[in-house]
Design an enzyme around this catalytic site. Structure first.
Site, PDB file in Angstrom:
ATOM      1  N   GLU A   1       0.970  -0.646   0.203  1.00  0.00           N
ATOM      2  CA  GLU A   1       0.196  -0.347   0.192  1.00  0.00           C
ATOM      3  C   GLU A   1       1.102   0.719  -0.191  1.00  0.00           C
ATOM      4  O   GLU A   1       1.736   1.348   1.033  1.00  0.00           O
ATOM      5  CB  GLU A   1      -1.122  -0.411   1.202  1.00  0.00           C
ATOM      6  CG  GLU A   1      -1.990   1.294   1.261  1.00  0.00           C
ATOM      7  CD  GLU A   1      -2.744   1.322   2.222  1.00  0.00           C
ATOM      8  OE1 GLU A   1      -3.482   0.689   2.289  1.00  0.00           O
ATOM      9  OE2 GLU A   1      -1.952   1.931   3.520  1.00  0.00           O
TER      10      GLU A   1
ATOM     11  N   THR B   1      -4.131   4.517  -1.209  1.00  0.00           N
ATOM     12  CA  THR B   1      -5.084   5.025  -1.081  1.00  0.00           C
ATOM     13  C   THR B   1      -5.876   6.684  -1.478  1.00  0.00           C
ATOM     14  O   THR B   1      -5.285   7.209  -1.953  1.00  0.00           O
ATOM     15  CB  THR B   1      -4.416   5.868   0.599  1.00  0.00           C
ATOM     16  OG1 THR B   1      -3.011   6.703   0.309  1.00  0.00           O
ATOM     17  CG2 THR B   1      -3.766   4.428   0.947  1.00  0.00           C
TER      18      THR B   1
ATOM     19  N   HIS C   1      -8.218   3.067  -3.356  1.00  0.00           N
ATOM     20  CA  HIS C   1      -8.957   3.297  -2.277  1.00  0.00           C
ATOM     21  C   HIS C   1     -10.267   4.171  -2.583  1.00  0.00           C
ATOM     22  O   HIS C   1     -10.082   5.278  -3.293  1.00  0.00           O
ATOM     23  CB  HIS C   1      -8.480   3.720  -1.474  1.00  0.00           C
ATOM     24  CG  HIS C   1      -6.969   2.640  -0.469  1.00  0.00           C
ATOM     25  ND1 HIS C   1      -7.230   2.280   0.874  1.00  0.00           N
ATOM     26  CD2 HIS C   1      -7.145   1.321  -1.311  1.00  0.00           C
ATOM     27  CE1 HIS C   1      -5.809   1.177   1.075  1.00  0.00           C
ATOM     28  NE2 HIS C   1      -6.153   1.131  -0.719  1.00  0.00           N
TER      29      HIS C   1
ATOM     30  N   ALA D   1     -19.107   1.894   4.701  1.00  0.00           N
ATOM     31  CA  ALA D   1     -18.733   1.235   3.755  1.00  0.00           C
ATOM     32  C   ALA D   1     -19.413   0.254   3.189  1.00  0.00           C
ATOM     33  O   ALA D   1     -19.092   0.013   1.602  1.00  0.00           O
ATOM     34  CB  ALA D   1     -17.419   0.033   4.140  1.00  0.00           C
TER      35      ALA D   1
ATOM     36  N   GLN E   1      -6.458  -3.941   8.837  1.00  0.00           N
ATOM     37  CA  GLN E   1      -5.661  -3.773  10.387  1.00  0.00           C
ATOM     38  C   GLN E   1      -4.328  -4.264  10.241  1.00  0.00           C
ATOM     39  O   GLN E   1      -3.936  -5.717  10.354  1.00  0.00           O
ATOM     40  CB  GLN E   1      -6.364  -2.766  10.441  1.00  0.00           C
ATOM     41  CG  GLN E   1      -6.109  -1.732  11.199  1.00  0.00           C
ATOM     42  CD  GLN E   1      -5.842  -0.603  10.555  1.00  0.00           C
ATOM     43  OE1 GLN E   1      -4.091  -0.602   9.815  1.00  0.00           O
ATOM     44  NE2 GLN E   1      -6.315   0.426  10.927  1.00  0.00           N
TER      45      GLN E   1
HETATM   46  P1  FAD Z   1     -16.900   0.092   8.126  1.00  0.00           P
HETATM   47  O1  FAD Z   1     -16.750  -0.741   7.403  1.00  0.00           O
HETATM   48  O2  FAD Z   1     -17.816   1.166   7.108  1.00  0.00           O
HETATM   49  O3  FAD Z   1     -17.176   0.535   8.931  1.00  0.00           O
HETATM   50  C1  FAD Z   1     -16.752   1.542  10.105  1.00  0.00           C
HETATM   51  C2  FAD Z   1     -17.340   0.957  11.899  1.00  0.00           C
HETATM   52  O4  FAD Z   1     -18.735   1.146  11.551  1.00  0.00           O
HETATM   53  C3  FAD Z   1     -17.447  -0.385  12.096  1.00  0.00           C
HETATM   54  O5  FAD Z   1     -16.939   0.227  13.753  1.00  0.00           O
HETATM   55  C4  FAD Z   1     -18.060  -1.059  11.988  1.00  0.00           C
HETATM   56  O6  FAD Z   1     -18.614  -2.381  12.516  1.00  0.00           O
HETATM   57  C5  FAD Z   1     -19.149  -0.408  11.834  1.00  0.00           C
HETATM   58  N1  FAD Z   1     -20.845  -0.059  11.619  1.00  0.00           N
HETATM   59  C6  FAD Z   1     -20.744  -1.156   9.452  1.00  0.00           C
HETATM   60  N2  FAD Z   1     -22.067  -1.204   9.200  1.00  0.00           N
HETATM   61  C7  FAD Z   1     -22.637  -0.220  10.232  1.00  0.00           C
HETATM   62  C8  FAD Z   1     -24.086  -0.198  10.416  1.00  0.00           C
HETATM   63  N3  FAD Z   1     -24.972  -0.786   8.323  1.00  0.00           N
HETATM   64  N4  FAD Z   1     -25.243   0.267  10.879  1.00  0.00           N
HETATM   65  C9  FAD Z   1     -23.980   0.674  12.485  1.00  0.00           C
HETATM   66  N5  FAD Z   1     -22.689   0.381  12.705  1.00  0.00           N
HETATM   67  C10 FAD Z   1     -22.033  -0.396  10.693  1.00  0.00           C
HETATM   68  N6  FAD Z   1      -8.911   5.807   5.263  1.00  0.00           N
HETATM   69  C11 FAD Z   1      -8.866   6.612   3.949  1.00  0.00           C
HETATM   70  O7  FAD Z   1      -9.381   7.713   4.313  1.00  0.00           O
HETATM   71  N7  FAD Z   1      -8.438   6.533   2.978  1.00  0.00           N
HETATM   72  C12 FAD Z   1      -8.089   4.471   2.909  1.00  0.00           C
HETATM   73  O8  FAD Z   1      -7.242   4.893   1.689  1.00  0.00           O
HETATM   74  C13 FAD Z   1      -7.448   3.996   3.679  1.00  0.00           C
HETATM   75  N8  FAD Z   1      -7.386   2.728   3.290  1.00  0.00           N
HETATM   76  C14 FAD Z   1      -7.251   1.350   4.886  1.00  0.00           C
HETATM   77  C15 FAD Z   1      -7.177   0.826   4.063  1.00  0.00           C
HETATM   78  C16 FAD Z   1      -7.130  -0.374   5.437  1.00  0.00           C
HETATM   79  C17 FAD Z   1      -6.548  -2.162   4.557  1.00  0.00           C
HETATM   80  C18 FAD Z   1      -7.458  -0.319   6.481  1.00  0.00           C
HETATM   81  C19 FAD Z   1      -7.897  -0.989   7.141  1.00  0.00           C
HETATM   82  C20 FAD Z   1      -8.282   1.407   6.706  1.00  0.00           C
HETATM   83  C21 FAD Z   1      -7.875   2.142   6.028  1.00  0.00           C
HETATM   84  N9  FAD Z   1      -8.974   3.028   6.080  1.00  0.00           N
HETATM   85  C22 FAD Z   1      -7.778   4.716   5.210  1.00  0.00           C
HETATM   86  C23 FAD Z   1      -8.983   4.160   7.491  1.00  0.00           C
HETATM   87  C24 FAD Z   1     -10.587   3.347   7.683  1.00  0.00           C
HETATM   88  O9  FAD Z   1     -11.112   4.157   5.806  1.00  0.00           O
HETATM   89  C25 FAD Z   1     -11.053   3.403   8.612  1.00  0.00           C
HETATM   90  O10 FAD Z   1     -10.487   2.431   9.959  1.00  0.00           O
HETATM   91  C26 FAD Z   1     -12.690   4.018   8.774  1.00  0.00           C
HETATM   92  O11 FAD Z   1     -12.927   4.612  10.181  1.00  0.00           O
HETATM   93  C27 FAD Z   1     -13.142   2.432   9.051  1.00  0.00           C
HETATM   94  O12 FAD Z   1     -13.083   2.657   7.354  1.00  0.00           O
HETATM   95  P2  FAD Z   1     -14.192   0.913   7.433  1.00  0.00           P
HETATM   96  O13 FAD Z   1     -13.866   0.410   5.691  1.00  0.00           O
HETATM   97  O14 FAD Z   1     -13.814  -0.544   8.093  1.00  0.00           O
HETATM   98  O15 FAD Z   1     -16.153   0.713   7.479  1.00  0.00           O
END
Ligand code: FAD
Length: 316
Positions: A19, A50, A95, A143, A209
Site C-alpha cells: 500500500e 490510498t 481506494h 463502507a 488493519q
Molecule cells: P465500515 O465498514 O463502514 O465500518 C465502520 C464502523 O461502523 C465499524 O465499527 C463497523 O462495525 C460499523 N458499521 C459498519 N456498518 C454498519 C451499519 N450498517 N450500522 C452500524 N454500524 C456499522 N482511510 C482513508 O481515509 N483512506 C484510505 O485510503 C484508507 N485505506 C484503508 C485501508 C485499510 C486496509 C484499512 C484497514 C483502513 C483504511 N482506511 C483508509 C481507514 C478507514 O477508512 C477507517 O478505519 C474507517 O474508520 C473505517 O473504515 P471501514 O471501511 O472499515 O468502515
C-alpha cells in the site's frame, strides 16, 4: 486482472503486495517512483493507492481572524494508479471512500476507473478526522453502502434511471477488517456482523488493519470463518521504524503493541536500532504468516521503501 483471480492463480502460494500513499500535494510523483523502484524487484502482485478526502485547514488572515479552507492533502489517487500501472506494468488498486464523496461523484469515479481498465477497488468508509464538517449531504455512511453501490454497477444498475444502460462494470471489491476491532464498534461480534454484511453485499476479499501479534490475526480469521465469512483475508503489516510509534500507532489505529516488542524498541539508542528491531519483528511475523499459508503479505509502506525492501529480501 482481478485480485481474486491473482490469488486463485497463485494456487496457495503467498503473494506480496503493497500500500502506498499519493505524494503530499505539491510534491513530485518522482518521489513516489523512488519509493516504488526498489520494491518492484520483488514483483508485487498489486499496489494499493490510498484515497484522501479534503480536510479543513485553518489560516490566520492579515486582519488576525482565522479563515477555514478545504484542502485535499494527498490528491491524485486515480491518476497515480494509471501512472504506476503504465510505468511498472503492475496491478493497481485505488481506494474509494465514503467520506467527502457524494454518491454521484463515486459513480463518476467508478466510470473513470472502468474506462481506464482498472478492475479492482478497495472500498472504505474513510478517515473522518476533520472531514465531518465538509461531508456531502449525499454521501454514504458506511463502507457497506458503497460496496452495494459498486456491486449494483457490476449488475448494470446505476443511481439514476436516466443513465444509459449499455454497460456493466466488473470490479473486484476489497474491504477492510480489524483483527483488534474497529474503534467505533461496541464489541468484536458486532464488528464481525458488519464485516459479514460487506461480504454478503459483494466484497470479494478483506485486507486487515495492521497488527503486531499474529495470534490476533489467526483468531480473527477463525471468528470470520465461524460466522460464514469465506473470502480471502489478507494480513496487513507494518514495521515499526520510530520510537514515537509506540504511542502514535495504538492511539491512531486502536491496536496493541506486544510487551516484548515495546521493550526491545525502548532499549534502542538510535533510529537505525529501532528500524532494525521493527524489521526483525515484521520478518518474524511475515515468516509465520507465510508458513500458515496466508493469501498475501500486504505491507503498509507509508511511502517509505527501506524497511519493506529488507523484509521482502528476508521473507520472499
Ligand atoms: P465500515 O465498514 O463502514 O465500518 C465502520 C464502523 O461502523 C465499524 O465499527 C463497523 O462495525 C460499523 N458499521 C459498519 N456498518 C454498519 C451499519 N450498517 N450500522 C452500524 N454500524 C456499522 N482511510 C482513508 O481515509 N483512506 C484510505 O485510503 C484508507 N485505506 C484503508 C485501508 C485499510 C486496509 C484499512 C484497514 C483502513 C483504511 N482506511 C483508509 C481507514 C478507514 O477508512 C477507517 O478505519 C474507517 O474508520 C473505517 O473504515 P471501514 O471501511 O472499515 O468502515
Amino acid at each position: 486482472m482481478k485480485i481474486t483471480d491473482k490469488l486463485d492463480a497463485a494456487k496457495g502460494e503467498t503473494l506480496f503486495s503493497l500500500e502506498i500513499l499519493p505524494p503530499q500535494k505539491g510534491k513530485k510523483i518522482n518521489d513516489l517512483f523512488a519509493v516504488l523502484d526498489p520494491l518492484m524487484e520483488f514483483k508485487p502482485a498489486f499496489v494499493d493507492v490510498t484515497y484522501h478526502p479534503e480536510e479543513m485547514i485553518y489560516k490566520r488572515r492579515p486582519d488576525g481572524l482565522i479563515e477555514e479552507a478545504p484542502l485535499r492533502p494527498r490528491p491524485g489517487t486515480v491518476g497515480i494508479c494509471a501512472a504506476i500501472s503504465y510505468k511498472y506494468n503492475v496491478e493497481t488498486v485505488p481506494h474509494l471512500v465514503c467520506v467527502g464523496f457524494s454518491k454521484e461523484e463515486t459513480e463518476d469515479a467508478l466510470f473513470s476507473l472502468c474506462y481506464q481498465g482498472i478492475e479492482n477497488v478497495m472500498v472504505l468508509k474513510g478517515d473522518e478526522k476533520n472531514h465531518l464538517k465538509i461531508g456531502k449531504t449525499n454521501q454514504h455512511k458506511y463502507a457497506s453502502e458503497l460496496v452495494d453501490q459498486v456491486a449494483n454497477m457490476n449488475k448494470g444498475k446505476f443511481l439514476h434511471e436516466e443513465t444509459l444502460n449499455e454497460m456493466e462494470t466488473d470490479f473486484c471489491i476489497g474491504v477492510a477488517g480489524y483483527p483488534e476491532k474497529h474503534f467505533e464498534a461496541p464489541n468484536m461480534n458486532t464488528d464481525l456482523k458488519w464485516l459479514k454484511n460487506k461480504v454478503d453485499l459483494g466484497a470479494d476479499y478483506i485486507i486487515t488493519q495492521m497488527f503486531f501479534d499474529n495470534k490476533k490475526y489467526f483468531n480473527f480469521v477463525d471468528k470470520c470463518r465461524k460466522i460464514g465469512i469465506n473470502v480471502p483475508i489478507i494480513p496487513g503489516l507494518k514495521p515499526i521504524d520510530a520510537k514515537y510509534q509506540l504511542k502514535s500507532i495504538p492511539s491512531r489505529f486502536f491496536l496493541e503493541i506486544p510487551d516484548e516488542l515495546t521493550k526491545e524498541v525502548e532499549k534502542c539508542k538510535t533510529i537505525s536500532d529501532v528500524k532494525q528491531v521493527g524489521e526483525e519483528w515484521c520478518i518474524m511475523q511475515s515468516k509465520e504468516l507465510k508458513a500458515a499459508g496466508v493469501p498475501a503479505l500486504h505491507y503498509y509502506t507509508m511511502s517509505k521503501s527501506d524497511g519493506v525492501v529488507n523484509i521482502a529480501k528476508a521473507v520472499l
